[in-house]
Design an enzyme around this catalytic site. Structure first.
Site, short mmCIF file in Angstrom:
data_model
loop_
_atom_site.label_atom_id
_atom_site.label_comp_id
_atom_site.label_asym_id
_atom_site.label_seq_id
_atom_site.Cartn_x
_atom_site.Cartn_y
_atom_site.Cartn_z
NE ARG A 57 5.79 51.89 42.12
CZ ARG A 57 4.56 52.30 41.84
NH1 ARG A 57 3.69 51.48 41.31
NH2 ARG A 57 4.19 53.54 42.09
CE LYS A 164 -1.32 63.09 57.23
NZ LYS A 164 -1.31 64.13 56.19
CG ASP A 193 0.99 63.51 63.95
OD1 ASP A 193 1.49 64.63 63.70
OD2 ASP A 193 -0.24 63.31 64.00
CG HIS A 194 5.23 66.35 60.09
ND1 HIS A 194 4.07 66.05 59.43
CD2 HIS A 194 5.42 67.67 59.92
CE1 HIS A 194 3.59 67.15 58.89
NE2 HIS A 194 4.38 68.15 59.16
CE LYS A 198 5.04 71.02 62.15
NZ LYS A 198 5.85 71.54 61.06
CD GLU A 232 -1.13 73.67 55.31
OE1 GLU A 232 -1.22 73.50 54.08
OE2 GLU A 232 -0.92 72.77 56.11
CG ASP A 252 -4.18 66.53 54.77
OD1 ASP A 252 -3.40 65.58 54.58
OD2 ASP A 252 -3.84 67.72 54.66
CG HIS A 257 -0.67 66.92 61.55
ND1 HIS A 257 0.13 65.80 61.67
CD2 HIS A 257 -0.66 67.23 60.22
CE1 HIS A 257 0.59 65.46 60.48
NE2 HIS A 257 0.12 66.30 59.58
CE LYS A 358 -4.04 71.75 52.56
NZ LYS A 358 -2.65 71.44 52.90
CE LYS A 363 3.99 75.68 56.82
NZ LYS A 363 2.89 74.74 56.93
C1 BG6 Z 1 0.70 67.14 56.03
C2 BG6 Z 1 -0.58 67.38 55.28
O1 BG6 Z 1 0.57 66.07 56.91
O2 BG6 Z 1 1.03 68.31 56.77
C3 BG6 Z 1 -0.49 68.61 54.38
O3 BG6 Z 1 -0.87 66.24 54.49
C4 BG6 Z 1 -0.02 69.80 55.18
O4 BG6 Z 1 -1.73 68.88 53.75
C5 BG6 Z 1 1.23 69.46 55.96
O5 BG6 Z 1 0.23 70.87 54.28
C6 BG6 Z 1 1.61 70.60 56.88
O6 BG6 Z 1 2.84 70.33 57.50
P1 BG6 Z 1 3.76 71.52 57.98
O7 BG6 Z 1 4.85 70.86 58.74
O8 BG6 Z 1 4.22 72.23 56.74
O9 BG6 Z 1 2.90 72.40 58.82
#
Ligand code: BG6
Length: 509
Positions: A57, A164, A193-194, A198, A232, A252, A257, A358, A363
């Protein structure tokens, strides 16, 4: 190497296409999508003739847009920023300014796409990536349809990737699915869904089905329980609280995931390696989850918690309710642990524990398979006990790899036992870092392989499970309590108790 599709082991070069990214000025585009496409270019994997259009935008020139992208890519790209690759790559990127609800913006987009196609001799493959704020998903899809951009022409394809959150509950996910299916065919729809992109998640099927030694043990006879942890250390930095406080850990991360990882661990071997062959098996796992459908069952099997002020990496951090853009009276969980049961022949009686939090100490994402103790207690008395059983740990991130914990005799004249580890690290075994998840997933969408994307029924089945827990938390008369933990600790005591009741404990990461 693609573990799923033999024909992709030697994937033929994908056809030229134009990638249109909606929400092009957002964080995802800058931090993930453009760096992923750029890294594919660095590795020589980006199909020739790919063009990128950023649709958003704000007013911006192509030059300003490219400069902003370069600035972020320089900081986050896994290969750094090599001007010799970046310059020609950046020239393929243009900016298209429009409101998401402006019909004219889509008409001019169509004209731009036609011009690109005729310049490359009529090849009109199009990949629409919807990475905007979720409230615009419907509008974008409907406008794409009205502008005729959802239709493939002359042997070309039109596909859509939807980011998502895929809905916020079953009803909204169903609605979004209706809109998606009314615009694009299911086979052309890629729900991203990333976590599935991985490297170690992809390797799960190879580990299970390409090695003869694991699968015979992969069942309730030999496995005591399974743990999936996604820890995390970050909290609500960068204004993230605004989104997160409306979502919470369960919606989330668990709905998508973690349930996806769970289904890869627990699924039956697929009959073939096609996208539907694999997804048919994954969805059966989600469908077989025992439902926690009363406040009592939720209280007994699910722990939710918020963090209080503490220290992470030696730095003081605020409590969840004091975080930027979080409601000071928030009832949203920043941590969740769930005990799941999968009612299938293979998994009868085996608890699966998943936890996500969190502001934990670091991590780290890991799946661990805990095997039952050896049946014979030969070593118990003379050696002071056997120090725990076999554990197969699959590290999703960081330091991707797999390790197997075994019990060994300590060298010497006494019979004393100690656990040892057989360890495989991707970085040392293959001598290179793994590509980012988005690289793999973008390439798959361009190549038309939906194996690593969620299908409609998977998403909806996962919401059915999640909705019941959300309902017990937020709509029942007798909601299970919210626990607390200090930021920088490994979560609430209640989550330890959840495992202790089964005689288990969380693995230390
Ligand atoms: C996202 C969530 O889908 O994945 C976040 O919305 C999260 O809250 C993130 O931090 C984590 O992804 P990755 O690849 O850093 O583990």
């Amino acid at each position: 190497m693609n573990p799923f599709r033999e024909d992709l082991l030697s994937r033929s070069p994908a056809e030229p296409c134009t990638v249109v990214i909606f929400g092009a000025t957002g964080d995802l585009t800058h931090r993930k999508l453009i760096p992923a496409l750029y890294n594919l270019a660095v590795d020589g994997d980006l199909p020739t003739g790919v063009r990128i259009i950023g649709f958003a935008r704000r007013e911006k020139s192509d030059g300003e847009f490219r400069e902003g992208l370069a600035e972020t890519a320089r900081k986050v790209s896994r290969t750094g920023l090599d001007d010799e690759v970046w310059q020609p790559f950046a020239e393929t990127i243009t900016y298209h300014q429009s409101e998401f609800t402006d019909t004219e913006g889509y008409r001019s987009l169509a004209a731009k796409l036609d011009a690109i196609d005729s310049a490359r001799g009529g090849k009109g493959n199009r990949l629409f990536y919807i990475a905007s704020a979720p409230e615009f998903f419907d509008d974008i899809l409907i406008h794409l349809k009205n502008a005729g951009l959802n239709r493939a022409t002359d042997g070309c394809w039109a596909r859509v990737i939807v980011e998502k959150p895929f809905g916020t509950d079953l009803a909204t996910a169903r609605h979004l699915n209706e809109v998606v299916n009314a615009t694009f065919q299911e086979k052309d729809t890629y729900r991203i869904d990333h976590y599935l992109g991985k490297e170690t998640a992809q390797n799960l099927m190879v580990l299970r089905f390409a090695n003869a030694i694991f699968e015979p043990l992969w069942n309730s006879k030999y496995i005591s329980h399974v743990q999936i942890t996604c820890a995390e250390n970050l909290g609500m930095e960068g204004g993230r609280g605004a989104y997160y406080d409306g979502a919470g850990a369960l919606r989330d991360m668990v709905q998508n995931h973690l349930l996806q990882l769970l289904s890869l661990v627990a699924m039956e071997p697929p009959t073939d390696l096609t996208a539907d062959g694999v997804r048919d098996e994954k969805v059966k796992v989600i469908r077989s989850l025992r439902q926690w459908d009363t406040p009592e069952k939720v209280a007994a099997n699910v722990v939710r918690a918020q963090y209080t002020a503490g220290h992470v990496d030696g730095n003081p951090v605020p409590g969840y309710r004091d975080e930027d853009r979080v409601n000071p009276r928030s009832k949203t969980e920043a941590y969740v642990a769930v005990r799941l049961l999968i009612d299938t022949w293979r998994w009868s009686g085996v608890p699966f524990y998943i936890r996500m939090g969190k502001r934990l100490p670091k991590k780290s994402t890991e799946i661990s398979i805990h095997f039952k103790d050896a049946p014979c207690v030969l070593f118990n008395t003379p050696c002071g006990g056997v120090p725990g059983g076999n554990v197969l740990a699959i590290r999703i991130q960081p330091d991707e790899g797999i390790s197997l914990r075994m019990v060994s005799k300590i060298p010497g004249n006494n019979l004393r036992l100690e656990p040892v580890k057989m360890d495989f690290h991707y970085a040392t075994s293959f001598g290179k870092s793994s590509p980012e998840a988005y690289e793999r997933l973008l390439l798959d969408a361009v190549a038309g392989d939906a194996t690593l994307f969620a299908r409609r029924d998977e998403v909806e089945e996962a919401w059915k499970f999640i909705d019941r827990i959300e309902h017990a938390w937020h709509a029942s008369e007798n909601p299970p309590p919210m626990a607390g933990y200090t930021a920088g600790s490994w979560g609430p005591k209640e989550a330890d108790d959840l495992l202790a009741r089964d005689g288990n404990q969380w693995r230390r990461l």
